[in-house]
Design a protein around this motif. Structure first.
Motif, PDB file in Angstrom:
ATOM      1  N   ASP A 175       0.871  -1.172   0.000  1.00 45.08           N
ATOM      2  CA  ASP A 175       0.000   0.000   0.000  1.00 45.08           C
ATOM      3  C   ASP A 175       0.909   1.222   0.000  1.00 45.08           C
ATOM      4  O   ASP A 175       1.651   1.456   0.955  1.00 45.08           O
ATOM      5  N   SER A 176       0.856   1.998  -1.066  1.00 43.54           N
ATOM      6  CA  SER A 176       1.774   3.126  -1.231  1.00 43.54           C
ATOM      7  C   SER A 176       1.186   4.459  -0.767  1.00 43.54           C
ATOM      8  O   SER A 176       1.779   5.510  -0.974  1.00 43.54           O
ATOM      9  N   ARG A 177       0.037   4.415  -0.107  1.00 45.51           N
ATOM     10  CA  ARG A 177      -0.649   5.648   0.300  1.00 45.51           C
ATOM     11  C   ARG A 177      -0.073   6.227   1.599  1.00 45.51           C
ATOM     12  O   ARG A 177       0.765   5.621   2.247  1.00 45.51           O
ATOM     13  N   SER A 178      -0.585   7.369   1.996  1.00 51.03           N
ATOM     14  CA  SER A 178      -0.158   8.043   3.221  1.00 51.03           C
ATOM     15  C   SER A 178      -0.593   7.264   4.466  1.00 51.03           C
ATOM     16  O   SER A 178      -1.445   6.371   4.391  1.00 51.03           O
ATOM     17  N   ARG A 179      -0.035   7.631   5.599  1.00 55.30           N
ATOM     18  CA  ARG A 179      -0.407   7.024   6.889  1.00 55.30           C
ATOM     19  C   ARG A 179      -1.900   7.219   7.149  1.00 55.30           C
ATOM     20  O   ARG A 179      -2.593   6.300   7.572  1.00 55.30           O
ATOM     21  N   GLU A 180      -2.411   8.419   6.892  1.00 56.66           N
ATOM     22  CA  GLU A 180      -3.832   8.699   7.120  1.00 56.66           C
ATOM     23  C   GLU A 180      -4.720   7.803   6.258  1.00 56.66           C
ATOM     24  O   GLU A 180      -5.741   7.290   6.727  1.00 56.66           O
ATOM     25  N   SER A 181      -4.322   7.605   5.025  1.00 57.65           N
ATOM     26  CA  SER A 181      -5.087   6.743   4.117  1.00 57.65           C
ATOM     27  C   SER A 181      -5.043   5.294   4.592  1.00 57.65           C
ATOM     28  O   SER A 181      -6.064   4.603   4.605  1.00 57.65           O
ATOM     29  N   TRP A 182      -3.859   4.827   4.967  1.00 64.70           N
ATOM     30  CA  TRP A 182      -3.684   3.467   5.488  1.00 64.70           C
ATOM     31  C   TRP A 182      -4.584   3.236   6.689  1.00 64.70           C
ATOM     32  O   TRP A 182      -5.266   2.218   6.783  1.00 64.70           O
ATOM     33  N   GLU A 183      -4.600   4.184   7.611  1.00 69.46           N
ATOM     34  CA  GLU A 183      -5.408   4.041   8.823  1.00 69.46           C
ATOM     35  C   GLU A 183      -6.899   4.072   8.525  1.00 69.46           C
ATOM     36  O   GLU A 183      -7.688   3.477   9.255  1.00 69.46           O
ATOM     37  N   GLN A 184      -7.295   4.743   7.464  1.00 64.82           N
ATOM     38  CA  GLN A 184      -8.704   4.776   7.067  1.00 64.82           C
ATOM     39  C   GLN A 184      -9.176   3.396   6.619  1.00 64.82           C
ATOM     40  O   GLN A 184     -10.356   3.074   6.717  1.00 64.82           O
TER      41      GLN A 184
END
Length: 152
Positions: A47-56
């Motif tokens: 998953d190459s997304r941001s921390r906020e996106s990952w946590e979502q």
């Protein structure tokens, strides 16, 4: 005159090279889900997304490795010889392509998961958050609601 054939289809040899090439670079959410369910050991989903996106929400079993961190951290989280599958938000985002490029620069065999996290969730595959793992209802515009694979 046909709008479809105003530009003629490619010659067979060119079509073979093009479509085989696309499959060498891309995979889809159903194939990734099948490999994860079968615990295929040589696949690492990134998953190459941001921390906020990952946590979502993210794919259960994926590794969180934002594109900007790939060069510095890939060696610690990607086993040698593993095939990397990158994903980002969805079809409107080229983040998975950028991450795949970074993995290729490091010499990793890599494929991009078309559809990204959006289609993973829309097809009803497990999504993990801090609250646990859940599945959304299948979107009838993306997959059969019966849960039976489309067999494509």
């Amino acid at each position: 005159m046909s709008a479809v054939t105003a530009v003629p289809p490619a010659a067979n040899a060119a079509a073979l090279a093009h479509f085989a090439g696309r499959l060498a670079f891309e995979t889809d959410v159903s194939d990734v889900a099948a490999d994860l369910a079968a615990a295929v050991p040589s696949i690492v989903v990134v998953d190459s997304r941001s921390r906020e996106s990952w946590e979502q929400g993210h794919i259960q079993g994926a590794v969180h490795l934002p594109t900007a961190e790939i060069a510095a951290r890939a060696a610690e989280v990607i086993p040698a010889g593993a095939t990397v599958v990158t994903y980002c938000w969805g079809p409107g985002c080229n983040g998975a392509t950028r991450a795949a490029l970074e993995m290729a620069k490091l010499g990793h065999p890599v494929k991009e998961m078309i559809g990204g996290f959006e289609y993973w969730a829309r097809e009803g595959f497990p999504v993990e958050t801090a609250s646990g793992v859940a599945r959304r209802p299948v979107d009838a515009l993306t997959a059969p609601v019966t849960g039976i694979a489309c067999a494509c």
